[in-house]
Scaffold this motif. Sequence first.
Motif, short mmCIF file in Angstrom:
data_model
loop_
_atom_site.label_atom_id
_atom_site.label_comp_id
_atom_site.label_asym_id
_atom_site.label_seq_id
_atom_site.Cartn_x
_atom_site.Cartn_y
_atom_site.Cartn_z
N ASN A 81 -2.49 -65.13 -51.33
CA ASN A 81 -3.18 -64.00 -50.69
C ASN A 81 -2.65 -63.68 -49.29
O ASN A 81 -3.28 -62.93 -48.54
N ASP A 82 -1.51 -64.26 -48.94
CA ASP A 82 -0.81 -63.92 -47.70
C ASP A 82 -1.64 -64.12 -46.44
O ASP A 82 -1.55 -63.34 -45.49
N ASP A 83 -2.40 -65.22 -46.41
CA ASP A 83 -3.16 -65.52 -45.19
C ASP A 83 -2.54 -66.67 -44.40
O ASP A 83 -3.14 -67.16 -43.43
N GLY A 84 -1.33 -67.11 -44.80
CA GLY A 84 -0.66 -68.19 -44.08
C GLY A 84 -1.11 -69.57 -44.47
O GLY A 84 -0.70 -70.55 -43.84
N LYS A 85 -1.94 -69.67 -45.52
CA LYS A 85 -2.43 -70.96 -45.97
C LYS A 85 -2.29 -71.06 -47.48
O LYS A 85 -2.56 -70.10 -48.20
N ALA A 86 -1.86 -72.22 -47.94
CA ALA A 86 -1.67 -72.41 -49.38
C ALA A 86 -3.02 -72.47 -50.08
O ALA A 86 -3.90 -73.23 -49.67
N ASP A 87 -3.16 -71.69 -51.15
CA ASP A 87 -4.39 -71.75 -51.95
C ASP A 87 -4.12 -72.23 -53.37
O ASP A 87 -5.03 -72.35 -54.16
N GLU A 88 -2.84 -72.51 -53.67
CA GLU A 88 -2.48 -73.12 -54.94
C GLU A 88 -1.66 -74.37 -54.64
O GLU A 88 -0.78 -74.35 -53.77
N ARG A 89 -1.94 -75.44 -55.34
CA ARG A 89 -1.15 -76.66 -55.18
C ARG A 89 -1.15 -77.47 -56.45
O ARG A 89 -2.11 -77.42 -57.23
N ALA A 90 -0.08 -78.21 -56.65
CA ALA A 90 0.03 -79.11 -57.80
C ALA A 90 1.06 -80.18 -57.46
O ALA A 90 2.01 -79.93 -56.71
N THR A 91 0.87 -81.37 -57.99
CA THR A 91 1.85 -82.44 -57.84
C THR A 91 2.57 -82.66 -59.16
O THR A 91 2.04 -82.37 -60.24
N PHE A 92 3.79 -83.17 -59.09
CA PHE A 92 4.62 -83.34 -60.28
C PHE A 92 5.77 -84.28 -59.92
O PHE A 92 5.95 -84.67 -58.77
N GLY A 93 6.60 -84.61 -60.89
CA GLY A 93 7.88 -85.23 -60.62
C GLY A 93 7.89 -86.74 -60.57
O GLY A 93 6.88 -87.42 -60.68
N LYS A 94 9.10 -87.24 -60.34
CA LYS A 94 9.37 -88.67 -60.34
C LYS A 94 9.34 -89.24 -58.93
O LYS A 94 9.74 -88.61 -57.97
N GLY A 95 8.87 -90.47 -58.82
CA GLY A 95 9.06 -91.25 -57.61
C GLY A 95 8.20 -90.88 -56.44
O GLY A 95 7.01 -91.06 -56.40
N GLY A 96 8.80 -90.23 -55.47
CA GLY A 96 8.23 -90.08 -54.15
C GLY A 96 9.27 -90.57 -53.17
O GLY A 96 9.89 -91.61 -53.39
N GLY A 97 9.51 -89.80 -52.13
CA GLY A 97 10.56 -90.20 -51.19
C GLY A 97 10.65 -89.24 -50.03
O GLY A 97 9.65 -88.85 -49.47
N THR A 98 11.89 -88.85 -49.67
CA THR A 98 12.10 -88.02 -48.49
C THR A 98 12.97 -86.80 -48.78
O THR A 98 12.56 -85.68 -48.59
N GLY A 99 14.21 -87.00 -49.22
CA GLY A 99 15.17 -85.92 -49.32
C GLY A 99 14.79 -84.85 -50.33
O GLY A 99 14.32 -85.15 -51.44
N LEU A 100 15.03 -83.57 -49.98
CA LEU A 100 14.68 -82.45 -50.84
C LEU A 100 15.56 -81.26 -50.48
O LEU A 100 15.83 -81.00 -49.30
N ALA A 101 16.01 -80.51 -51.48
CA ALA A 101 16.83 -79.32 -51.23
C ALA A 101 16.77 -78.42 -52.45
O ALA A 101 16.56 -78.88 -53.58
N ILE A 102 16.95 -77.12 -52.23
CA ILE A 102 17.06 -76.14 -53.31
C ILE A 102 18.47 -75.58 -53.30
O ILE A 102 19.01 -75.21 -52.26
N HIS A 103 19.07 -75.52 -54.50
CA HIS A 103 20.43 -74.99 -54.62
C HIS A 103 20.61 -74.38 -56.00
O HIS A 103 20.36 -75.04 -57.02
N ASP A 104 20.99 -73.12 -56.03
CA ASP A 104 21.38 -72.44 -57.26
C ASP A 104 20.29 -72.53 -58.34
O ASP A 104 20.58 -72.76 -59.52
N GLY A 105 19.03 -72.35 -57.92
CA GLY A 105 17.94 -72.34 -58.88
C GLY A 105 17.42 -73.70 -59.28
O GLY A 105 16.56 -73.81 -60.18
N TRP A 106 17.88 -74.76 -58.62
CA TRP A 106 17.44 -76.12 -58.91
C TRP A 106 16.81 -76.74 -57.66
O TRP A 106 17.27 -76.50 -56.55
N LEU A 107 15.80 -77.58 -57.88
CA LEU A 107 15.21 -78.38 -56.82
C LEU A 107 15.75 -79.80 -56.94
O LEU A 107 15.58 -80.46 -57.97
N TYR A 108 16.40 -80.29 -55.87
CA TYR A 108 16.97 -81.64 -55.84
C TYR A 108 16.06 -82.55 -55.01
O TYR A 108 15.66 -82.18 -53.90
N ALA A 109 15.75 -83.72 -55.57
CA ALA A 109 14.83 -84.63 -54.89
C ALA A 109 15.36 -86.06 -54.98
O ALA A 109 15.83 -86.49 -56.04
#
Length: 422
Positions: A84-112
Amino acid sequence: MRPTILRLLAGSAAMAGGVLAAPAALAQSCDTAGLDLPDGFCATEFATDAHQPRHLAVADNGTVYVNLASEGDDGGLMALRDSNDDGKADERATFGKGGGTGLAIHDGWLYAATVTDIYRYRLGDSLTPEGEPEHLVTGMPEQDSHAARGLAVGDDDMIYVNNGAPSNACQEEDRSPGSKGQDPCPLLENHGGIWQFSATETGQEFSPDARFATGLRNMFALAFHDGQLYGVQHGRDQLHSNWPDEFTQKQSAHLPAEEMFAVSEGDDFGWPYCYYDPDQDKKVLGPEYGGDGEKVGRCDQFKDPIATFPAHWAPMDIAFYSGDAFPKDYRGGAFIAFHGSWNRAPSPQAGYRVVYLPFENGKPADDHRTFAEAKGFTGSDTIRSPGSAEHRPAGLATSADGALYISDDQGSTIFRVTHGGD
């Protein structure tokens, strides 16, 4: 007037020959979410209770992805969206493997990155990626310290990942007074550098052959800018406590500098043999290897930093600003998040801030200046230990609309910073 603004105005006055120049944008009446920001900047708490967020990445559709410090019941990554463009997230979800630090988006992929593995997830229109992730890299060393992995993905379709050294200075007995350094340091075989892997191939395994650069104690603040890889490393600790005859407490609190490097294949930056003394403007030999605070020895053969920062500030992430929503003084340079020190006693601990470093022609064009600090991150004017800080910056990312996102792993908050001026 806030100290940060005074410093910025003082710098403007100096550039105008002593006459105070008009600011690029007038002060705006907007909330700063408790952060102390330069005049005209606004902030919202984009997400709270965010489970120790570390590095961030923002997709073109505005979805913010977060690598969490530890894996929860539903995964180690989080997706956030402001519908709703108020500067605050109103949708959230968790997913994925592990848990850590490094993260990047490249060419339509999320690298973690987790501590031991690297995955990538195909992004789409849904909040979280659909389908199973691709498992790119396995077998990165498990270790008790400096285990966090920072990563960056280049236009060459290669991943560049930090592999920190589980040591202060490669002593025979780590962090022990008077213990000599191992020479050569055996940790450099599998630690203390940047490793390079394909961003598209599954089934890769960690090996010494994939080393891209070496001589780095711990550097997970990594980013590309105009095709060049840059990083900011955590310098060594405990000069006084381990070598009290050579270094005073004051020297130990302010040595060595945190270093920023332009990283190219084959570079050697000198850890553990050398550290950078900003007062002498050079690398000097560590006491574990016969140094006395002045000897240079072998240190003249290693690559120098392109910028330095105060000791023990603990750089966590770096993001170059390529948008045009911020004033010109904040375009084209690097925002750097510092987690804050623990090893500056008896002086107050320091860091706990985000700074901006201007860039021009691929090099720093001026000294860094504080962008976000004070009570918004420290919680008080004097920090005696990291545990007494209410907030600690951990990750940075910019979005297509020009906003800057800052994660705070101690306060489990993600801030969204914008500019309210013309």
